[in-house]
Design a protein around this motif. Structure first.
Motif, mmCIF file in Angstrom:
data_model
loop_
_atom_site.group_PDB
_atom_site.id
_atom_site.type_symbol
_atom_site.label_atom_id
_atom_site.label_comp_id
_atom_site.label_asym_id
_atom_site.label_seq_id
_atom_site.Cartn_x
_atom_site.Cartn_y
_atom_site.Cartn_z
ATOM 1 N N ASN A 72 -28.299 -46.485 17.175
ATOM 2 C CA ASN A 72 -27.731 -45.634 18.220
ATOM 3 C C ASN A 72 -27.756 -44.178 17.794
ATOM 4 O OD1 ASN A 72 -26.701 -47.711 20.078
ATOM 5 N ND2 ASN A 72 -25.321 -48.204 18.394
ATOM 6 N N GLN A 73 -27.844 -43.298 18.787
ATOM 7 C CA GLN A 73 -27.611 -41.891 18.508
ATOM 8 C C GLN A 73 -26.098 -41.698 18.453
ATOM 9 O OE1 GLN A 73 -29.799 -39.824 21.666
ATOM 10 N NE2 GLN A 73 -31.395 -39.332 20.189
ATOM 11 N N VAL A 74 -25.641 -41.031 17.408
ATOM 12 C CA VAL A 74 -24.217 -40.760 17.230
ATOM 13 C C VAL A 74 -24.058 -39.257 17.057
ATOM 14 C CG1 VAL A 74 -22.209 -41.104 15.735
ATOM 15 C CG2 VAL A 74 -23.762 -43.009 16.181
ATOM 16 N N ILE A 75 -23.146 -38.696 17.826
ATOM 17 C CA ILE A 75 -22.872 -37.268 17.744
ATOM 18 C C ILE A 75 -21.541 -37.084 17.028
ATOM 19 C CG2 ILE A 75 -22.415 -35.159 19.040
ATOM 20 C CD1 ILE A 75 -24.241 -36.297 21.260
ATOM 21 N N GLU A 76 -21.592 -36.338 15.936
ATOM 22 C CA GLU A 76 -20.395 -36.071 15.146
ATOM 23 C C GLU A 76 -19.939 -34.651 15.432
ATOM 24 O OE1 GLU A 76 -19.931 -37.855 11.101
ATOM 25 O OE2 GLU A 76 -20.013 -35.732 10.520
ATOM 26 N N VAL A 77 -18.707 -34.507 15.892
ATOM 27 C CA VAL A 77 -18.140 -33.208 16.212
ATOM 28 C C VAL A 77 -17.305 -32.759 15.023
ATOM 29 C CG1 VAL A 77 -16.666 -31.912 17.798
ATOM 30 C CG2 VAL A 77 -18.118 -33.765 18.671
ATOM 31 N N GLY A 94 -19.662 -40.857 24.957
ATOM 32 C CA GLY A 94 -18.409 -40.229 24.561
ATOM 33 C C GLY A 94 -17.435 -41.168 23.876
ATOM 34 N N VAL A 95 -17.732 -42.457 23.880
ATOM 35 C CA VAL A 95 -16.853 -43.424 23.219
ATOM 36 C C VAL A 95 -16.899 -43.192 21.711
ATOM 37 C CG1 VAL A 95 -16.512 -45.892 22.723
ATOM 38 C CG2 VAL A 95 -17.091 -45.146 25.042
ATOM 39 N N LYS A 96 -15.703 -43.140 21.101
ATOM 40 C CA LYS A 96 -15.633 -42.907 19.661
ATOM 41 C C LYS A 96 -15.947 -44.181 18.894
ATOM 42 C CE LYS A 96 -12.251 -39.194 19.730
ATOM 43 N NZ LYS A 96 -10.963 -38.724 19.213
ATOM 44 N N LEU A 97 -16.621 -44.010 17.762
ATOM 45 C CA LEU A 97 -16.841 -45.133 16.860
ATOM 46 C C LEU A 97 -15.511 -45.478 16.194
ATOM 47 C CD1 LEU A 97 -20.149 -44.201 14.982
ATOM 48 C CD2 LEU A 97 -19.877 -45.660 16.968
ATOM 49 N N ASP A 98 -15.295 -46.747 15.914
ATOM 50 C CA ASP A 98 -14.088 -47.180 15.218
ATOM 51 C C ASP A 98 -14.362 -47.142 13.720
ATOM 52 O OD1 ASP A 98 -11.733 -48.252 14.323
ATOM 53 O OD2 ASP A 98 -12.084 -50.253 15.130
ATOM 54 N N SER A 101 -11.053 -47.891 9.125
ATOM 55 C CA SER A 101 -10.883 -48.509 7.805
ATOM 56 C C SER A 101 -11.739 -47.777 6.775
ATOM 57 C CB SER A 101 -11.268 -49.985 7.842
ATOM 58 O OG SER A 101 -12.671 -50.133 7.890
ATOM 59 N N PRO A 102 -11.302 -47.789 5.515
ATOM 60 C CA PRO A 102 -12.109 -47.151 4.468
ATOM 61 C C PRO A 102 -13.511 -47.755 4.372
ATOM 62 C CG PRO A 102 -9.898 -47.584 3.654
ATOM 63 C CD PRO A 102 -10.010 -48.244 4.996
ATOM 64 N N GLN A 103 -13.628 -49.063 4.581
ATOM 65 C CA GLN A 103 -14.940 -49.713 4.503
ATOM 66 C C GLN A 103 -15.855 -49.255 5.637
ATOM 67 O OE1 GLN A 103 -16.111 -51.760 1.939
ATOM 68 N NE2 GLN A 103 -18.024 -51.260 2.973
ATOM 69 N N SER A 104 -15.310 -49.123 6.845
ATOM 70 C CA SER A 104 -16.156 -48.729 7.983
ATOM 71 C C SER A 104 -16.661 -47.295 7.844
ATOM 72 C CB SER A 104 -15.423 -48.935 9.310
ATOM 73 O OG SER A 104 -14.280 -48.107 9.400
ATOM 74 N N ILE A 105 -15.826 -46.372 7.368
ATOM 75 C CA ILE A 105 -16.301 -44.994 7.193
ATOM 76 C C ILE A 105 -17.297 -44.919 6.034
ATOM 77 C CG2 ILE A 105 -14.393 -44.180 5.730
ATOM 78 C CD1 ILE A 105 -16.184 -42.078 8.418
ATOM 79 N N SER A 106 -17.066 -45.719 5.014
ATOM 80 C CA SER A 106 -18.007 -45.773 3.889
ATOM 81 C C SER A 106 -19.362 -46.310 4.343
ATOM 82 C CB SER A 106 -17.423 -46.638 2.777
ATOM 83 O OG SER A 106 -18.324 -46.733 1.719
ATOM 84 N N ASP A 107 -19.354 -47.378 5.131
ATOM 85 C CA ASP A 107 -20.597 -47.944 5.666
ATOM 86 C C ASP A 107 -21.321 -46.934 6.552
ATOM 87 O OD1 ASP A 107 -20.055 -50.306 4.340
ATOM 88 O OD2 ASP A 107 -19.395 -51.375 6.150
ATOM 89 N N TYR A 108 -20.556 -46.260 7.405
ATOM 90 C CA TYR A 108 -21.139 -45.267 8.294
ATOM 91 C C TYR A 108 -21.858 -44.176 7.483
ATOM 92 C CZ TYR A 108 -21.307 -41.147 11.341
ATOM 93 O OH TYR A 108 -21.714 -40.025 12.027
ATOM 94 N N ARG A 109 -21.187 -43.650 6.483
ATOM 95 C CA ARG A 109 -21.778 -42.568 5.691
ATOM 96 C C ARG A 109 -23.006 -43.033 4.915
ATOM 97 N NH1 ARG A 109 -16.099 -39.945 3.923
ATOM 98 N NH2 ARG A 109 -15.830 -38.667 5.770
#
Length: 125
Positions: A72-77, A94-98, A101-109
Motif C-alpha cells: 500500500n501507499q502510506v502517507i506519513e504526516v 485517510g485511515v490511520k494505520l494501527d 504496539s511496539p512490535q507494529s511500529i518496529s515492523d512498519y519501520r
C-alpha cells in the motif's frame, strides 16, 4: 573569437557533465506520477490538505513522506507539533494505520520503503 567559442563550448560541456554526474541513482526519492490516484495529493486529498493546513513553521520543520508498506501507499504526516511518531501514518483514504504496539511500529519501520518526500523535510526515522 575562435578561442572564445572554444572556451564557451568547454564551459558548457563541463556544466552538463557536472549536472549529469551529480545525479544520485541510489537515492530513495523517485518520481511518482500519481500518489493515491492523484497528481497533487496535498491539494487533492481532503484529509491530507487538512493536515497540511495545520502545519506551523513551514517546510523546514514539517514533512509529508510517501512510503510503500505491505503493498500500500502510506502517507506519513510529520508535523513539528506532534509528540508521537506512531499515529500519523495514513492509507490513501485517510485511515490511520494501527501502529500502537511496539512490535507494529518496529515492523512498519523495518518493512516500509521510502518512495518520496511530498513536502518539507523528513524529520522522523
Amino acid at each position: 573569437m575562435k578561442n572564445l567559442s572554444k572556451a564557451i563550448f568547454s564551459a558548457s560541456l563541463m556544466v552538463i557533465l557536472f549536472l549529469v554526474t551529480n545525479c544520485k541513482s541510489g537515492d530513495p526519492v523517485q518520481d511518482v506520477d500519481k500518489v493515491c490516484g492523484v497528481a497533487d495529493p496535498i491539494n487533492n486529498l481532503k484529509w491530507l490538505n487538512d493536515e497540511f493546513k495545520a502545519f506551523l513553521g513551514g517546510p523546514g520543520v514539517n514533512g509529508i513522506v510517501l512510503y510503500e508498506y505491505n503493498g500500500n501507499q502510506v502517507i506519513e504526516v510529520q508535523n513539528s507539533l506532534f509528540n508521537s511518531t506512531n499515529i500519523h501514518q495514513h492509507l490513501c483514504n485517510g485511515v490511520k494505520l494501527d501502529l500502537q504496539s511496539p512490535q507494529s511500529i518496529s515492523d512498519y519501520r523495518a518493512q516500509r520503503r521510502e518512495v518520496k518526500v511530498l513536502y518539507g523535510t523528513k524529520m522522523w526515522p
